[in-house]
Scaffold this motif. Structure first.
Motif, PDB file in Angstrom:
ATOM      1  N   ARG A 184       0.827  -1.207   0.000  1.00 38.67           N
ATOM      2  CA  ARG A 184       0.000   0.000   0.000  1.00 38.67           C
ATOM      3  C   ARG A 184       0.861   1.256   0.000  1.00 38.67           C
ATOM      4  O   ARG A 184       0.466   2.289  -0.550  1.00 38.67           O
ATOM      5  CB  ARG A 184      -0.919   0.002   1.222  1.00 38.67           C
ATOM      6  CG  ARG A 184      -2.040  -1.032   1.161  1.00 38.67           C
ATOM      7  CD  ARG A 184      -2.816  -1.051   2.461  1.00 38.67           C
ATOM      8  NE  ARG A 184      -3.904  -2.022   2.413  1.00 38.67           N
ATOM      9  CZ  ARG A 184      -4.599  -2.413   3.475  1.00 38.67           C
ATOM     10  NH1 ARG A 184      -4.322  -1.895   4.665  1.00 38.67           N
ATOM     11  NH2 ARG A 184      -5.575  -3.297   3.351  1.00 38.67           N
ATOM     12  N   MET A 185       2.034   1.151   0.621  1.00 39.06           N
ATOM     13  CA  MET A 185       2.959   2.284   0.657  1.00 39.06           C
ATOM     14  C   MET A 185       3.810   2.356  -0.606  1.00 39.06           C
ATOM     15  O   MET A 185       4.670   3.225  -0.722  1.00 39.06           O
ATOM     16  CB  MET A 185       3.868   2.169   1.896  1.00 39.06           C
ATOM     17  CG  MET A 185       3.136   2.274   3.229  1.00 39.06           C
ATOM     18  SD  MET A 185       4.193   1.870   4.665  1.00 39.06           S
ATOM     19  CE  MET A 185       5.372   3.227   4.640  1.00 39.06           C
ATOM     20  N   LYS A 186       3.561   1.397  -1.524  1.00 43.74           N
ATOM     21  CA  LYS A 186       4.290   1.331  -2.792  1.00 43.74           C
ATOM     22  C   LYS A 186       5.793   1.109  -2.567  1.00 43.74           C
ATOM     23  O   LYS A 186       6.637   1.717  -3.241  1.00 43.74           O
ATOM     24  CB  LYS A 186       4.036   2.584  -3.646  1.00 43.74           C
ATOM     25  CG  LYS A 186       2.587   2.798  -4.034  1.00 43.74           C
ATOM     26  CD  LYS A 186       2.436   3.976  -4.945  1.00 43.74           C
ATOM     27  CE  LYS A 186       1.031   4.294  -5.373  1.00 43.74           C
ATOM     28  NZ  LYS A 186      -0.025   3.361  -5.145  1.00 43.74           N
ATOM     29  N   ILE A 187       6.112   0.253  -1.619  1.00 43.41           N
ATOM     30  CA  ILE A 187       7.508  -0.099  -1.320  1.00 43.41           C
ATOM     31  C   ILE A 187       7.723  -1.556  -1.713  1.00 43.41           C
ATOM     32  O   ILE A 187       7.083  -2.453  -1.169  1.00 43.41           O
ATOM     33  CB  ILE A 187       7.824   0.098   0.170  1.00 43.41           C
ATOM     34  CG1 ILE A 187       7.581   1.557   0.581  1.00 43.41           C
ATOM     35  CG2 ILE A 187       9.268  -0.312   0.475  1.00 43.41           C
ATOM     36  CD1 ILE A 187       7.684   1.797   2.067  1.00 43.41           C
ATOM     37  N   LYS A 188       8.623  -1.782  -2.652  1.00 44.08           N
ATOM     38  CA  LYS A 188       8.835  -3.132  -3.169  1.00 44.08           C
ATOM     39  C   LYS A 188       9.618  -4.011  -2.192  1.00 44.08           C
ATOM     40  O   LYS A 188       9.264  -5.168  -1.964  1.00 44.08           O
ATOM     41  CB  LYS A 188       9.570  -3.060  -4.516  1.00 44.08           C
ATOM     42  CG  LYS A 188       9.721  -4.414  -5.194  1.00 44.08           C
ATOM     43  CD  LYS A 188      10.377  -4.261  -6.553  1.00 44.08           C
ATOM     44  CE  LYS A 188      10.529  -5.627  -7.232  1.00 44.08           C
ATOM     45  NZ  LYS A 188      11.201  -5.524  -8.558  1.00 44.08           N
ATOM     46  N   ASP A 189      10.697  -3.491  -1.656  1.00 41.30           N
ATOM     47  CA  ASP A 189      11.527  -4.253  -0.705  1.00 41.30           C
ATOM     48  C   ASP A 189      11.559  -3.501   0.625  1.00 41.30           C
ATOM     49  O   ASP A 189      12.510  -2.757   0.905  1.00 41.30           O
ATOM     50  CB  ASP A 189      12.954  -4.422  -1.244  1.00 41.30           C
ATOM     51  CG  ASP A 189      12.974  -5.236  -2.524  1.00 41.30           C
ATOM     52  OD1 ASP A 189      12.425  -6.345  -2.522  1.00 41.30           O
ATOM     53  OD2 ASP A 189      13.553  -4.748  -3.525  1.00 41.30           O
ATOM     54  N   PRO A 190      10.523  -3.682   1.445  1.00 39.25           N
ATOM     55  CA  PRO A 190      10.429  -2.910   2.680  1.00 39.25           C
ATOM     56  C   PRO A 190      11.539  -3.225   3.683  1.00 39.25           C
ATOM     57  O   PRO A 190      11.968  -4.364   3.830  1.00 39.25           O
ATOM     58  CB  PRO A 190       9.062  -3.319   3.241  1.00 39.25           C
ATOM     59  CG  PRO A 190       8.825  -4.688   2.681  1.00 39.25           C
ATOM     60  CD  PRO A 190       9.420  -4.646   1.303  1.00 39.25           C
ATOM     61  N   ARG A 191      11.985  -2.177   4.338  1.00 40.20           N
ATOM     62  CA  ARG A 191      12.973  -2.320   5.400  1.00 40.20           C
ATOM     63  C   ARG A 191      12.243  -2.118   6.731  1.00 40.20           C
ATOM     64  O   ARG A 191      11.669  -1.058   6.970  1.00 40.20           O
ATOM     65  CB  ARG A 191      14.090  -1.300   5.234  1.00 40.20           C
ATOM     66  CG  ARG A 191      14.917  -1.511   3.962  1.00 40.20           C
ATOM     67  CD  ARG A 191      15.787  -0.312   3.669  1.00 40.20           C
ATOM     68  NE  ARG A 191      14.968   0.869   3.411  1.00 40.20           N
ATOM     69  CZ  ARG A 191      15.452   2.077   3.143  1.00 40.20           C
ATOM     70  NH1 ARG A 191      16.753   2.264   3.099  1.00 40.20           N
ATOM     71  NH2 ARG A 191      14.645   3.095   2.925  1.00 40.20           N
ATOM     72  N   ILE A 192      12.281  -3.147   7.562  1.00 42.02           N
ATOM     73  CA  ILE A 192      11.523  -3.151   8.813  1.00 42.02           C
ATOM     74  C   ILE A 192      12.485  -2.982   9.987  1.00 42.02           C
ATOM     75  O   ILE A 192      13.339  -3.830  10.232  1.00 42.02           O
ATOM     76  CB  ILE A 192      10.731  -4.464   8.988  1.00 42.02           C
ATOM     77  CG1 ILE A 192       9.971  -4.822   7.701  1.00 42.02           C
ATOM     78  CG2 ILE A 192       9.800  -4.361  10.188  1.00 42.02           C
ATOM     79  CD1 ILE A 192       8.913  -3.840   7.299  1.00 42.02           C
ATOM     80  N   GLY A 193      12.357  -1.886  10.719  1.00 45.17           N
ATOM     81  CA  GLY A 193      13.178  -1.675  11.910  1.00 45.17           C
ATOM     82  C   GLY A 193      12.484  -2.243  13.132  1.00 45.17           C
ATOM     83  O   GLY A 193      11.254  -2.160  13.243  1.00 45.17           O
ATOM     84  N   VAL A 194      13.243  -2.826  14.039  1.00 45.14           N
ATOM     85  CA  VAL A 194      12.688  -3.413  15.256  1.00 45.14           C
ATOM     86  C   VAL A 194      13.374  -2.779  16.460  1.00 45.14           C
ATOM     87  O   VAL A 194      14.592  -2.882  16.613  1.00 45.14           O
ATOM     88  CB  VAL A 194      12.892  -4.945  15.277  1.00 45.14           C
ATOM     89  CG1 VAL A 194      12.241  -5.553  16.513  1.00 45.14           C
ATOM     90  CG2 VAL A 194      12.319  -5.581  14.014  1.00 45.14           C
ATOM     91  N   VAL A 195      12.587  -2.098  17.304  1.00 43.46           N
ATOM     92  CA  VAL A 195      13.162  -1.382  18.442  1.00 43.46           C
ATOM     93  C   VAL A 195      12.355  -1.683  19.711  1.00 43.46           C
ATOM     94  O   VAL A 195      11.224  -2.142  19.654  1.00 43.46           O
ATOM     95  CB  VAL A 195      13.198   0.144  18.194  1.00 43.46           C
ATOM     96  CG1 VAL A 195      14.111   0.487  17.037  1.00 43.46           C
ATOM     97  CG2 VAL A 195      11.779   0.674  17.925  1.00 43.46           C
TER      98      VAL A 195
END
Length: 247
Positions: free
Chosen positions: A94-105
């Motif tokens: 939906r955000m139009k991001i093909k290879d999403p980068r997911i941060g975990v904090v």
């Protein structure tokens, strides 16, 4: 680079940030400083409550009702992980991001690495019962996603009671374990004291005598037969942090 510098880097390099929280203490485990950094860089924030295997269904429903948009998982038991992974991919699309980068904090020892391992379906992020195991950024490729794990961070203003309850500080390093244990006892008094009483096989008639009763029950004695209340307090904290004492 210090812990906060590393976390800021994770946020900057992420498209979506997962803030990992302990379902047993929703308000306590929310880290305002982390939220401010995430908002500063306009990143999409997702609340993920973990350790749901350590609470009753009634308590879990209570928290779900309050945080309707959050995810509820158990990294160690692999509960809710597939749904989290699926919805992250949907959100990225939906955000139009093909290879999403997911941060975990999140706080130290909150369960970040266990969740990453469950998502990746292999132990790539180191897991430990000791607080502060992750020391720097770890990049983990999971299909179309790249997950960034960060070390736990502690706001300077957070006191020892909060850190002890969250498991972000090891019991042996607490200066005043009695205060931390008293706060844990209060969680049960506020929710359901019978859970605590049944676990330790005691009756709480006077909260000031809880440590003494547990020490007597477990035979925690100092020289001369003196009751070791500190050892009883440490036992409560350890049982809580290990997930044996549950809401």
């Amino acid at each position: 680079m210090g812990f906060w510098g590393i976390v800021r880097r994770v946020v900057i390099e992420s498209d979506i940030v997962l803030l990992i929280l302990d379902v047993r203490m929703p308000e306590l485990s929310i880290n305002k400083d982390l939220e401010d950094i995430i908002a500063q860089y306009n990143r999409r924030l997702i609340l993920v409550f973990t350790k749901i295997d350590l609470v009753s269904h009634n308590y879990l429903d209570f928290v779900r009702h309050k945080y309707r948009d959050a995810f509820f998982v158990s990294g160690s038991r692999n509960i809710g992980i597939n749904e989290l992974k699926r919805d992250l991919l949907i959100l990225a699309k939906r955000m139009k991001i093909k290879d999403p980068r997911i941060g975990v904090v999140g706080y130290p020892n909150i369960g970040k690495s266990a969740i990453i391992n469950a998502i990746a379906k292999r132990a790539r992020a180191k897991v430990s019962a000791k607080a502060g195991t992750t020391r720097g950024i770890q990049w983990i490729r999971v299909g179309d996603m790249k997950i960034l794990d960060s070390p736990g961070v502690i706001p300077i203003i957070d006191d020892e009671v909060k850190l002890g309850i969250l498991g972000s500080k090891n019991p042996e390093k607490l200066k005043n374990p009695e205060r931390v244990a008293s706060a844990i006892v209060k969680l049960f008094l506020d929710y359901d004291r019978s859970i605590f009483e049944n676990y330790y096989s005691i009756k709480i008639d006077d909260i000031d005598l809880v440590f003494e009763e547990i020490a007597k029950k477990k035979g925690f004695l100092l020289k001369g037969g003196i009751i070791d209340e500190r050892r009883a307090a440490l036992a409560i904290i350890k049982d809580w942090q290990d997930g044996k004492l549950r809401l």
